[in-house]
Design a protein around this motif. Structure first.
Motif, PDB file in Angstrom:
ATOM      1  N   ARG A 153      55.116  -0.571   7.474  1.00  0.00           N
ATOM      2  CA  ARG A 153      56.113  -1.593   7.153  1.00  0.00           C
ATOM      3  C   ARG A 153      55.701  -2.960   7.708  1.00  0.00           C
ATOM      4  N   GLU A 154      55.089  -2.978   8.905  1.00  0.00           N
ATOM      5  CA  GLU A 154      54.629  -4.252   9.454  1.00  0.00           C
ATOM      6  C   GLU A 154      53.459  -4.798   8.650  1.00  0.00           C
ATOM      7  N   TYR A 155      52.549  -3.935   8.216  1.00  0.00           N
ATOM      8  CA  TYR A 155      51.434  -4.399   7.389  1.00  0.00           C
ATOM      9  C   TYR A 155      51.931  -4.934   6.049  1.00  0.00           C
ATOM     10  N   ALA A 156      52.969  -4.321   5.506  1.00  0.00           N
ATOM     11  CA  ALA A 156      53.536  -4.829   4.251  1.00  0.00           C
ATOM     12  C   ALA A 156      54.119  -6.220   4.446  1.00  0.00           C
ATOM     13  N   ARG A 157      54.764  -6.461   5.587  1.00  0.00           N
ATOM     14  CA  ARG A 157      55.305  -7.803   5.870  1.00  0.00           C
ATOM     15  C   ARG A 157      54.172  -8.819   6.016  1.00  0.00           C
ATOM     16  N   LEU A 158      53.085  -8.409   6.674  1.00  0.00           N
ATOM     17  CA  LEU A 158      51.937  -9.311   6.801  1.00  0.00           C
ATOM     18  C   LEU A 158      51.340  -9.627   5.437  1.00  0.00           C
ATOM     19  N   ALA A 159      51.210  -8.612   4.588  1.00  0.00           N
ATOM     20  CA  ALA A 159      50.618  -8.819   3.265  1.00  0.00           C
ATOM     21  C   ALA A 159      51.479  -9.739   2.405  1.00  0.00           C
ATOM     22  N   ARG A 160      52.799  -9.675   2.576  1.00  0.00           N
ATOM     23  CA  ARG A 160      53.699 -10.524   1.791  1.00  0.00           C
ATOM     24  C   ARG A 160      53.881 -11.907   2.398  1.00  0.00           C
ATOM     25  N   GLY A 161      53.314 -12.149   3.552  1.00  0.00           N
ATOM     26  CA  GLY A 161      53.472 -13.436   4.212  1.00  0.00           C
ATOM     27  C   GLY A 161      54.780 -13.580   4.953  1.00  0.00           C
ATOM     28  N   GLU A 162      55.512 -12.492   5.133  1.00  0.00           N
ATOM     29  CA  GLU A 162      56.785 -12.540   5.855  1.00  0.00           C
ATOM     30  C   GLU A 162      56.582 -12.480   7.362  1.00  0.00           C
ATOM     31  N   SER A 163      55.381 -12.104   7.786  1.00  0.00           N
ATOM     32  CA  SER A 163      55.028 -12.051   9.191  1.00  0.00           C
ATOM     33  C   SER A 163      53.670 -12.724   9.348  1.00  0.00           C
ATOM     34  N   THR A 164      53.430 -13.332  10.494  1.00  0.00           N
ATOM     35  CA  THR A 164      52.180 -14.065  10.730  1.00  0.00           C
ATOM     36  C   THR A 164      51.256 -13.240  11.609  1.00  0.00           C
ATOM     37  N   PRO A 165      49.982 -13.082  11.222  1.00  0.00           N
ATOM     38  CA  PRO A 165      49.050 -12.334  12.070  1.00  0.00           C
ATOM     39  C   PRO A 165      48.951 -12.974  13.455  1.00  0.00           C
ATOM     40  N   ALA A 166      48.992 -12.146  14.483  1.00  0.00           N
ATOM     41  CA  ALA A 166      49.005 -12.667  15.849  1.00  0.00           C
ATOM     42  C   ALA A 166      48.339 -11.658  16.785  1.00  0.00           C
ATOM     43  N   TRP A 167      48.253 -12.032  18.047  1.00  0.00           N
ATOM     44  CA  TRP A 167      47.601 -11.166  19.035  1.00  0.00           C
ATOM     45  C   TRP A 167      48.329  -9.837  19.195  1.00  0.00           C
ATOM     46  N   THR A 168      49.611  -9.807  18.896  1.00  0.00           N
ATOM     47  CA  THR A 168      50.368  -8.561  19.007  1.00  0.00           C
ATOM     48  C   THR A 168      49.976  -7.542  17.935  1.00  0.00           C
ATOM     49  N   HIS A 169      49.201  -7.962  16.935  1.00  0.00           N
ATOM     50  CA  HIS A 169      48.742  -7.051  15.886  1.00  0.00           C
ATOM     51  C   HIS A 169      47.335  -6.510  16.152  1.00  0.00           C
ATOM     52  N   CYS A 170      46.779  -6.794  17.317  1.00  0.00           N
ATOM     53  CA  CYS A 170      45.403  -6.372  17.613  1.00  0.00           C
ATOM     54  C   CYS A 170      45.377  -4.898  18.011  1.00  0.00           C
ATOM     55  N   TYR A 171      44.775  -4.084  17.176  1.00  0.00           N
ATOM     56  CA  TYR A 171      44.605  -2.651  17.450  1.00  0.00           C
ATOM     57  C   TYR A 171      43.137  -2.298  17.221  1.00  0.00           C
ATOM     58  N   THR A 172      42.541  -1.567  18.154  1.00  0.00           N
ATOM     59  CA  THR A 172      41.123  -1.263  18.052  1.00  0.00           C
ATOM     60  C   THR A 172      40.805  -0.278  16.938  1.00  0.00           C
ATOM     61  N   GLY A 173      41.804   0.234  16.252  1.00  0.00           N
ATOM     62  CA  GLY A 173      41.529   1.052  15.078  1.00  0.00           C
ATOM     63  C   GLY A 173      40.951   0.247  13.929  1.00  0.00           C
ATOM     64  N   ASN A 174      41.109  -1.101  13.962  1.00  0.00           N
ATOM     65  CA  ASN A 174      40.630  -1.933  12.853  1.00  0.00           C
ATOM     66  C   ASN A 174      40.707  -3.402  13.273  1.00  0.00           C
ATOM     67  N   LEU A 175      39.693  -3.846  13.993  1.00  0.00           N
ATOM     68  CA  LEU A 175      39.716  -5.171  14.608  1.00  0.00           C
ATOM     69  C   LEU A 175      38.293  -5.709  14.675  1.00  0.00           C
ATOM     70  N   ALA A 176      38.074  -6.913  14.136  1.00  0.00           N
ATOM     71  CA  ALA A 176      36.747  -7.529  14.139  1.00  0.00           C
ATOM     72  C   ALA A 176      36.805  -8.893  14.821  1.00  0.00           C
ATOM     73  N   VAL A 177      35.771  -9.186  15.604  1.00  0.00           N
ATOM     74  CA  VAL A 177      35.701 -10.446  16.346  1.00  0.00           C
ATOM     75  C   VAL A 177      34.269 -10.968  16.339  1.00  0.00           C
ATOM     76  N   ARG A 178      34.134 -12.238  16.640  1.00  0.00           N
ATOM     77  CA  ARG A 178      32.807 -12.766  16.957  1.00  0.00           C
ATOM     78  C   ARG A 178      32.431 -12.284  18.353  1.00  0.00           C
ATOM     79  N   ARG A 179      31.212 -11.787  18.476  1.00  0.00           N
ATOM     80  CA  ARG A 179      30.807 -11.244  19.770  1.00  0.00           C
ATOM     81  C   ARG A 179      30.867 -12.318  20.855  1.00  0.00           C
ATOM     82  N   ALA A 180      30.528 -13.557  20.509  1.00  0.00           N
ATOM     83  CA  ALA A 180      30.571 -14.638  21.492  1.00  0.00           C
ATOM     84  C   ALA A 180      31.990 -14.860  22.011  1.00  0.00           C
ATOM     85  N   ASP A 181      32.981 -14.774  21.130  1.00  0.00           N
ATOM     86  CA  ASP A 181      34.369 -14.948  21.553  1.00  0.00           C
ATOM     87  C   ASP A 181      34.809 -13.790  22.453  1.00  0.00           C
TER      88      ASP A 181
END
Length: 330
Positions: A153-181
């Motif tokens: 349900r939270e992913y559906a809200r993100l996909a519809r633009g009803e929720s904004t991606p933020a640090w609270t959505h960081c889960y190591t099951g699916n998370l990509a970063v720049r190695r330098a960061d």
């Protein structure tokens, strides 16, 4: 350290996976899905965190018709924990981008390509997030069904633009970063055994990272969590929320948690008040589990999910009150 199926060097992205005693069929499914990725220039760093048997000898070769997958396997003879294991994996990487997935996740073929594209087109520090979904056409146990429904349900809200991606959505099951960061903020806090990914997300946001969400960058999570471990996670999550608030005060973790608890359904807040005595809480939890399992077996899903929401709320708020000495919002 063992290199398997070719060299993992000179890649544009490394997939870092921490694993410990995961059943072979699930880890093989995770790796087989990575062999089918549409983007070719990536490697896998697999950290065997103190498993009973060394992984390297049993990591299979590619099936006929699939290209070899560059895998590096490093083994810890004693477990260091998930955060330390992932930090160890990143330390072995020389790729500009790092993607974290869990060892029981099966990725769609375009996963690596979509995360790489999101990070390469970002103008500055960036984090790329994707959904962690229940496997299609699978009937999950009711407690993991609750997890999948909440995330879905939270992913559906993100996909519809009803929720904004933020640090609270960081889960190591699916998370990509720049190695330098990742290195700039010091990687995962190895003192945390839970929610180390969310805490990392906060430090990445403080660095100035922009968070993006791609609904097509999908992994399917085939969880084998037992009911006992699921109920324990609610209490552990509360204790680690308190710990994160102590370690990173400017995250205001507890203030955010209390605000969220105060906005939950009025029936949950009523149940908290009625179940303040320990015996009442134990009876309510046991009853809700029994009713939720029965309704799930009858495919009456919404009331079943509501029953497990009650279990989670009561177990979480009990542990929060014990850890803080203050009553949960009612």
């Amino acid at each position: 350290m063992a290199d398997i199926q070719g060299s993992a060097h000179d890649t544009e992205l490394d997939v870092v996976i921490a694993t410990r005693d995961r059943p072979a069929r699930k880890l093989d499914a995770c790796l087989d899905a990575l062999r089918q990725q549409t983007f070719p220039r990536f490697g896998v760093i697999l950290v065997d965190d103190g498993g009973r048997d060394p992984l390297a000898p049993r990591i299979g070769t590619a099936r006929p018709g699939r290209r070899p997958l560059p895998i590096r396997v490093v083994r810890n003879e004693e477990s260091k924990g998930p955060g330390a294991s992932r930090n160890q994996g990143v330390a072995l990487s020389d790729a500009p981008y790092v993607l974290f997935i869990d060892d029981d996740c099966v990725s769609r073929p375009e996963l690596v390509a979509r995360h790489r594209a999101a990070l390469t087109r970002a103008a500055g520090p960036a984090v790329s997030l994707g959904p962690i979904l229940a496997p299609p056409r699978r009937r999950l146990p009711p407690w993991t069904h609750w997890d999948a429904d909440r995330l879905g349900r939270e992913y559906a809200r993100l996909a519809r633009g009803e929720s904004t991606p933020a640090w609270t959505h960081c889960y190591t099951g699916n998370l990509a970063v720049r190695r330098a960061d990742f290195l700039a903020v010091g990687g995962f806090d190895e003192r945390l055994a839970r929610q180390e990914d969310i805490e990392l997300g906060f430090r990445l946001s403080r660095l100035g990272c922009r968070f993006s969400f791609d609904p097509a960058a999908v992994v399917w999570h085939d969880s084998d969590r037992t009911l006992r471990s699921w109920t324990r996670i609610a209490a552990l999550s509360a204790r680690f929320d308190v710990l994160i608030d102590q370690l990173v005060p400017d995250a205001h973790r507890l203030a955010s948690v209390r605000e969220g608890l105060g906005r939950r359904h009025w029936l949950l807040r009523l149940a908290r008040r009625l179940c303040r005595p320990a015996v009442a809480r134990r009876c309510a939890v046991a009853g809700a589990i029994a009713v939720g399992c029965l309704l799930h077996a009858l495919h009456v899903d919404r009331p079943s999910l509501a029953a497990f929401s009650l279990v989670w709320d009561l177990e979480y708020t009990r542990a929060l009150e014990e850890a803080t000495g203050a009553p949960a919002p009612r």
